[in-house]
Design a protein around this motif. Sequence first.
Motif, PDB file in Angstrom:
ATOM      1  N   UNK A  34       0.797   1.180  -1.495  1.00 25.64           N
ATOM      2  CA  UNK A  34       0.213   0.314  -0.778  1.00 25.64           C
ATOM      3  C   UNK A  34       0.037   0.741   0.730  1.00 25.64           C
ATOM      4  N   UNK A  35       1.199   1.023   1.398  1.00 26.23           N
ATOM      5  CA  UNK A  35       1.372   1.427   2.715  1.00 26.23           C
ATOM      6  C   UNK A  35       0.819   2.752   2.930  1.00 26.23           C
ATOM      7  N   UNK A  36       0.861   3.574   1.995  1.00 27.36           N
ATOM      8  CA  UNK A  36       0.135   4.794   2.288  1.00 27.36           C
ATOM      9  C   UNK A  36      -1.367   4.713   2.069  1.00 27.36           C
ATOM     10  N   UNK A  41      -6.632   4.469   5.711  1.00 25.65           N
ATOM     11  CA  UNK A  41      -7.718   3.727   6.102  1.00 25.65           C
ATOM     12  C   UNK A  41      -7.860   3.455   7.513  1.00 25.65           C
ATOM     13  N   UNK A  42      -6.815   3.503   8.313  1.00 22.05           N
ATOM     14  CA  UNK A  42      -6.721   3.292   9.600  1.00 22.05           C
ATOM     15  C   UNK A  42      -7.603   4.257  10.381  1.00 22.05           C
ATOM     16  N   UNK A  48      -4.065   7.076  16.525  1.00 22.09           N
ATOM     17  CA  UNK A  48      -3.415   7.542  17.919  1.00 22.09           C
ATOM     18  C   UNK A  48      -2.541   6.505  18.546  1.00 22.09           C
ATOM     19  N   UNK A  49      -2.947   4.925  18.282  1.00 25.61           N
ATOM     20  CA  UNK A  49      -1.928   4.128  19.043  1.00 25.61           C
ATOM     21  C   UNK A  49      -0.415   4.227  18.340  1.00 25.61           C
ATOM     22  N   UNK A  57      -1.528  11.831   8.727  1.00 29.00           N
ATOM     23  CA  UNK A  57      -1.671  10.537   7.864  1.00 29.00           C
ATOM     24  C   UNK A  57      -2.300  11.046   6.365  1.00 29.00           C
ATOM     25  N   UNK A  58      -3.066  11.960   6.587  1.00 30.64           N
ATOM     26  CA  UNK A  58      -3.504  12.409   5.259  1.00 30.64           C
ATOM     27  C   UNK A  58      -2.392  13.055   4.510  1.00 30.64           C
ATOM     28  N   UNK A  59      -1.578  13.897   5.048  1.00 29.63           N
ATOM     29  CA  UNK A  59      -0.539  14.472   4.486  1.00 29.63           C
ATOM     30  C   UNK A  59       0.475  13.479   3.656  1.00 29.63           C
TER      31      UNK A  59
END
Length: 74
Positions: A34-36, A41-42, A48-49, A57-59
Amino acid sequence: MTYTTTPPALQAHRLHGAPKSWLARLRAAGQLRRERRALIRLSDQHLSDIGVTRAEAEAEANRGLWDAPNHWKR
């Protein structure tokens, strides 16, 4: 409820030195998945934040469930 670190139930479980049960491992794997999915989806601005690039993120999102952070494997 979303946890970005180990859920309290698993933390308490580890405090007693007992290995994770199969149910605890299944829950941890589900939370990791779920976290991944949430990470991927961010928006680019949100990534960046938090100091993560789209490529990072994709990796992370493409890692297998067996490839979990060390704190999930105890």
